[in-house]
Design an enzyme around this catalytic site. Structure first.
Site, PDB file in Angstrom:
ATOM      1  N   ASN A 121       5.240  -7.687 -32.737  1.00  0.00           N
ATOM      2  CA  ASN A 121       6.398  -7.038 -32.111  1.00  0.00           C
ATOM      3  C   ASN A 121       6.833  -5.805 -32.885  1.00  0.00           C
ATOM      4  O   ASN A 121       7.910  -5.262 -32.659  1.00  0.00           O
ATOM      5  CB  ASN A 121       7.566  -8.017 -31.978  1.00  0.00           C
ATOM      6  CG  ASN A 121       8.125  -8.437 -33.337  1.00  0.00           C
ATOM      7  OD1 ASN A 121       7.549  -8.124 -34.374  1.00  0.00           O
ATOM      8  ND2 ASN A 121       9.242  -9.138 -33.325  1.00  0.00           N
ATOM      9  N   ASP A 178       9.247  -9.445 -49.062  1.00  0.00           N
ATOM     10  CA  ASP A 178      10.160 -10.388 -48.407  1.00  0.00           C
ATOM     11  C   ASP A 178       9.946 -11.818 -48.887  1.00  0.00           C
ATOM     12  O   ASP A 178       8.988 -12.106 -49.611  1.00  0.00           O
ATOM     13  CB  ASP A 178      10.016 -10.294 -46.875  1.00  0.00           C
ATOM     14  CG  ASP A 178       8.559 -10.218 -46.417  1.00  0.00           C
ATOM     15  OD1 ASP A 178       7.665 -10.507 -47.219  1.00  0.00           O
ATOM     16  OD2 ASP A 178       8.321  -9.885 -45.246  1.00  0.00           O
ATOM     17  N   GLU A 221      13.044  -6.921 -38.044  1.00  0.00           N
ATOM     18  CA  GLU A 221      12.755  -7.174 -36.633  1.00  0.00           C
ATOM     19  C   GLU A 221      13.341  -6.052 -35.769  1.00  0.00           C
ATOM     20  O   GLU A 221      14.165  -5.245 -36.251  1.00  0.00           O
ATOM     21  CB  GLU A 221      13.366  -8.523 -36.231  1.00  0.00           C
ATOM     22  CG  GLU A 221      12.742  -9.722 -36.950  1.00  0.00           C
ATOM     23  CD  GLU A 221      11.381 -10.130 -36.363  1.00  0.00           C
ATOM     24  OE1 GLU A 221      10.684  -9.300 -35.757  1.00  0.00           O
ATOM     25  OE2 GLU A 221      11.022 -11.315 -36.525  1.00  0.00           O
ATOM     26  N   HIS A 259       7.382  -5.611 -36.211  1.00  0.00           N
ATOM     27  CA  HIS A 259       8.193  -5.775 -37.421  1.00  0.00           C
ATOM     28  C   HIS A 259       7.416  -5.378 -38.667  1.00  0.00           C
ATOM     29  O   HIS A 259       6.198  -5.552 -38.738  1.00  0.00           O
ATOM     30  CB  HIS A 259       8.774  -7.190 -37.533  1.00  0.00           C
ATOM     31  CG  HIS A 259       7.809  -8.277 -37.922  1.00  0.00           C
ATOM     32  ND1 HIS A 259       7.283  -9.168 -37.016  1.00  0.00           N
ATOM     33  CD2 HIS A 259       7.308  -8.639 -39.121  1.00  0.00           C
ATOM     34  CE1 HIS A 259       6.493 -10.027 -37.646  1.00  0.00           C
ATOM     35  NE2 HIS A 259       6.488  -9.724 -38.929  1.00  0.00           N
TER      36      HIS A 259
HETATM   37  C1  GLP Z   1       4.737 -11.517 -41.765  1.00  0.00           C
HETATM   38  C2  GLP Z   1       5.141 -10.627 -42.933  1.00  0.00           C
HETATM   39  C3  GLP Z   1       4.832  -9.175 -42.665  1.00  0.00           C
HETATM   40  C4  GLP Z   1       3.408  -9.033 -42.146  1.00  0.00           C
HETATM   41  C5  GLP Z   1       3.272  -9.785 -40.851  1.00  0.00           C
HETATM   42  C6  GLP Z   1       1.894  -9.648 -40.220  1.00  0.00           C
HETATM   43  O1  GLP Z   1       5.709 -11.630 -40.807  1.00  0.00           O
HETATM   44  N1  GLP Z   1       6.529 -10.759 -43.245  1.00  0.00           N
HETATM   45  O2  GLP Z   1       4.999  -8.431 -43.864  1.00  0.00           O
HETATM   46  O3  GLP Z   1       3.108  -7.664 -41.960  1.00  0.00           O
HETATM   47  O4  GLP Z   1       3.520 -11.153 -41.136  1.00  0.00           O
HETATM   48  O5  GLP Z   1       1.018 -10.617 -40.723  1.00  0.00           O
HETATM   49  P1  GLP Z   1      -0.545 -10.561 -40.580  1.00  0.00           P
HETATM   50  O6  GLP Z   1      -1.020  -9.517 -41.532  1.00  0.00           O
HETATM   51  O7  GLP Z   1      -1.003 -11.940 -40.990  1.00  0.00           O
HETATM   52  O8  GLP Z   1      -0.866 -10.233 -39.172  1.00  0.00           O
END
Ligand code: GLP
Length: 250
Positions: free
Chosen positions: A137, A68, A144, A139
């Site tokens: 949440n 992304d 989302e 995602h």
């Molecule tokens: C972001 C990314 C996701 C990731 C999420 C969790 O929103 N777009 O791909 O999984 O964060 O992040 P973290 O690994 O820092 O908890």
């Protein structure tokens, strides 16, 4: 189907994932690897970089596709995913930037499908191994709650919870872009193997919801139950609320 592997801590889980990635690279030097941002996979990337160095592994034919990218964040902003992937994957693994693809995210992009990225992935032969983290949440990527399971790469709107969570990388929540291009759940489901890592108690609800049946679009992680080969690598804290009997792997 999702299999679940529960390890004592993040270090053990990251080591296993790094070893699996290295095994794939040795077996298939032109592998196509889907990479996630966020703090969760960073240790696995570091450990993979060490293995590549120690073994002098050929990485010249690999291709990487990021999940992304934020819309309206310049590529040279340190928190753009172009910059994050460059810092955590491209440079440490010693691959040429031309081998690493991150979705383009023009400032004027509007919500809806962005098909060129899925076409690029297909032209590369499809993703052999997709790494994933998960938001509080549920995602995955920036899919989302409510995102259709068959969605292709698209522009989606971030929830306030996601913007709040990601504001730790910015000076304030107002600086977190509200829109992002993300591989869709449909894109992710086409990968030949998917690995989701989740560590810490903050992820326990999202993991419980992802494993709860039946899969529902309100719980994006549960879409992975439709994947043909998906393994969740969890530490004990992230696995604490799993209330079904997961199919555990040793
Ligand atoms: C972001 C990314 C996701 C990731 C999420 C969790 O929103 N777009 O791909 O999984 O964060 O992040 P973290 O690994 O820092 O908890």
């Amino acid at each position: 189907m999702v299999k679940v592997k529960i390890l004592p801590d993040k270090e053990n889980a990251s080591e296993e994932v790094a070893q699996m990635m290295h095994d794939l690279i040795v077996e298939k030097p032109n592998a196509v690897i889907g990479v996630a941002t966020g703090s969760t996979p960073e240790l696995a990337y570091d450990l993979l970089a060490e293995k590549i160095k120690e073994n002098n592994t050929d990485v010249s034919q690999l291709q990487f596709f990021a999940l992304d990218e934020y819309i309206a964040l310049p590529w040279d902003h340190p928190e753009s995913y172009h910059a994050v992937i460059n810092r955590t994957v491209t440079v440490p693994l010693g691959v040429d930037p031309s081998q690493v693809h991150v979705p383009e995210a023009p400032d004027d992009a509007t919500e809806g499908p962005v098909r060129y990225y899925d076409e690029q992935i297909e032209a590369a032969g499809g993703i052999d191994l997709q790494l994933l983290g998960i938001g509080r949440n549920g995602h995955i990527g920036f899919n989302e709650p409510g995102t259709p399971f068959e969605s292709p790469t698209h522009v989606g709107r971030l929830t306030e919870m996601t913007r709040q969570d990601n504001s730790r990388f910015f000076d304030s929540v107002d600086e977190v872009p509200p829109l992002a291009v993300t591989q869709g759940i449909g894109t992710i489901l086409k990968s030949r193997k998917a690995i989701l890592m989740a560590f810490g108690e903050a992820k326990a609800d999202a993991i419980r919801d992802s494993l709860a049946e039946p899969p529902a679009e309100e719980r994006p992680g549960s879409g992975l139950q439709l994947h043909s080969d998906c393994v969740f690598y969890l530490d004990e804290a992230a696995a604490a609320k799993v209330d079904c009997e997961p199919l555990k792997v040793d």
